[in-house]
Motif scaffolding. Structure first.
Motif, PDB file in Angstrom:
ATOM      1  N   ALA A   1      18.108 -16.301  -3.751  1.00  0.00           N
ATOM      2  CA  ALA A   1      18.846 -17.556  -3.535  1.00  0.00           C
ATOM      3  C   ALA A   1      17.876 -18.727  -3.344  1.00  0.00           C
ATOM      4  O   ALA A   1      18.112 -19.820  -3.859  1.00  0.00           O
ATOM      5  CB  ALA A   1      19.756 -17.407  -2.319  1.00  0.00           C
ATOM      6  N   LYS A   2      16.788 -18.481  -2.629  1.00  0.00           N
ATOM      7  CA  LYS A   2      15.793 -19.542  -2.380  1.00  0.00           C
ATOM      8  C   LYS A   2      15.111 -19.954  -3.676  1.00  0.00           C
ATOM      9  O   LYS A   2      14.899 -21.141  -3.931  1.00  0.00           O
ATOM     10  CB  LYS A   2      14.744 -19.032  -1.380  1.00  0.00           C
TER      11      LYS A   2
ATOM     12  N   ARG B   1      16.272 -19.499  -6.587  1.00  0.00           N
ATOM     13  CA  ARG B   1      17.285 -19.758  -7.618  1.00  0.00           C
ATOM     14  C   ARG B   1      17.002 -18.956  -8.891  1.00  0.00           C
ATOM     15  O   ARG B   1      17.096 -19.457  -9.998  1.00  0.00           O
ATOM     16  CB  ARG B   1      17.346 -21.253  -7.946  1.00  0.00           C
ATOM     17  N   THR B   2      16.674 -17.703  -8.679  1.00  0.00           N
ATOM     18  CA  THR B   2      16.376 -16.817  -9.812  1.00  0.00           C
ATOM     19  C   THR B   2      17.676 -16.405 -10.500  1.00  0.00           C
ATOM     20  O   THR B   2      18.656 -16.053  -9.832  1.00  0.00           O
ATOM     21  CB  THR B   2      15.649 -15.540  -9.316  1.00  0.00           C
TER      22      THR B   2
END
Lengths: 82, 305
Positions: B271-272, B274-275
């Motif tokens: 999530a960090k 944004r994969t």
């Protein structure tokens, strides 16, 4: 987002009834195992439906849900038949 | 080492942006470990029962006390421990081990009432509760109280006497602690002796039979020493060095905790960063495993019929 939330409400309903059935089946291993099996199958189906509608379904995603479902069932069976 | 941990526990380009611990082959490996554990613990138990076994502490006096506590709480009379009913219960337990079944009625059609009358207790009403593989006396009575049919027996006002047998043995290849509880009220208010056996009509039936078909177990002759039966089967206490249910529970919760932790780390990192990747829904997996963990937490060892 609202659409996504409704899928999760569905998942929570599956889990609620699954957990409830396992708790109600106390001292009845066959019933507990059946409830766990049905919950796992419902979870796999939920995953497939979710990804179908999200249009990102892939064979390896289905296998992942299957493996998680089987693992959870084996966890339950290990405790029930200890 | 750092590379290994990053590769195994976090999504990274080296593991195709999915923690290696969550790859299909890793999940399959966990299943294999669980299978080996389940098999290994049973083999180890057979080889070293004093080290790895099932902690059990079930005693006749505790069962009687708990049964009467339930009755007194409902304003009913206390049940008297009856040695003839205990003898009938012991014979029933031995019959289950000898003929490999777990039910109120034997595969040959022998009912509990035949054990009761066969031991010499002539009843106006009678009943039977069965339990197996519980760890404590209170656990047995609690499970019976949670079942309407068994509870009916425990709190039936008509009963005057009760008998118990607690027997350890091998039933269908599985080490089993059986508890047989037999209730009765003597015909005409008088309990008969073993020599004055007379079959009478069955008034109370409490049978939800399970079928088993293998034959294993103890082969103690019940006809040889009937007078000592009730003493022989009045308790089962085992205190192995390691308790199998506790170890199993610890291992299972270790696995579930590990999986949930990895899923959360994996989900947060993705999530960090944004994969974008093709995998199952991490939050759904966590919810599902948490739900199953809650259900598993409530499971207690022991079966009643």
């Amino acid at each position: 987002m609202k659409h996504k939330n409704s899928y999760f409400v569905g998942l929570l309903i599956i889990l609620f009834f699954g957990v409830f059935a396992i708790i109600r089946g106390q001292n009845n291993p066959t019933l507990q195992l059946a409830a766990g099996g049905v919950t796992s199958v419902c979870y796999v189906l939920w995953g497939i439906i979710y990804h179908l509608f999200a249009k990102d379904i892939h064979f390896k995603v289905v296998v992942e849900y299957l493996l998680i479902g089987v693992l959870a069932f084996v966890f339950l069976a290990t405790i029930v038949y200890v | 080492m750092e590379h290994f941990f990053r590769h195994f526990f976090t999504p990274h380009h080296t593991n195709n942006h999915r923690a290696k611990a969550l790859h299909h082959d890793s999940l399959l490996f966990y299943l294999l470990i669980l299978a080996v554990f389940n098999f290994g613990i049973r083999v180890a138990h057979r080889q070293f029962p004093a080290v790895l076994g099932y902690a059990t502490d079930i005693r006749l006096e505790q069962l009687l006390q708990s049964t009467n506590k339930v009755r007194i709480g409902r304003g009913l009379s206390e049940l008297q421990l009856n040695s003839i009913l205990s003898e009938a219960a012991a014979k029933k337990a031995q019959d289950m081990f000898a003929n490999g079944y777990w039910a109120h009625t034997s595969p040959t059609g022998k009912t509990p009432w035949e054990f009761i009358t066969g031991s010499g207790y002539v009843y106006s009403i009678a009943g039977e509760n069965l339990a197996k593989n519980f760890m404590t006396s209170q656990g047995v009575v609690d499970a019976w109280m949670a079942s309407p049919t068994h509870k009916d027996n425990l709190v039936k006002p008509g009963y005057k006497d009760v008998g118990f047998a607690i027997v350890n043995g091998v039933l269908n290849g599985e080490e089993t602690t059986l508890v047989v509880q037999m209730f009765g009220a003597p015909e005409g208010g008088i309990a008969m002796t073993p020599n004055s056996v007379k079959p009478v009509e069955v008034v109370t039936v409490n049978a939800e039979a399970l079928n088993t078909n293998e034959k294993t177990g103890q082969t103690l002759s019940m006809n040889a020493f009937p007078q000592v039966i009730s003493n022989m089967f009045s308790s089962v206490t085992e205190h192995p060095l390691m308790n199998i249910p506790t170890i199993t529970r610890d291992i299972v919760f270790l696995f579930i905790g590990f999986l949930i932790a990895i899923l959360i780390i994996d989900g947060v990192v993705v999530a960090k960063k944004r994969t974008v990747r093709v995998t199952g829904h991490t939050v759904a997996h966590v919810l599902f495993l948490l739900g199953m963990a809650i259900a598993i937490l409530t499971i207690q060892r022991g079966v009643i019929v």
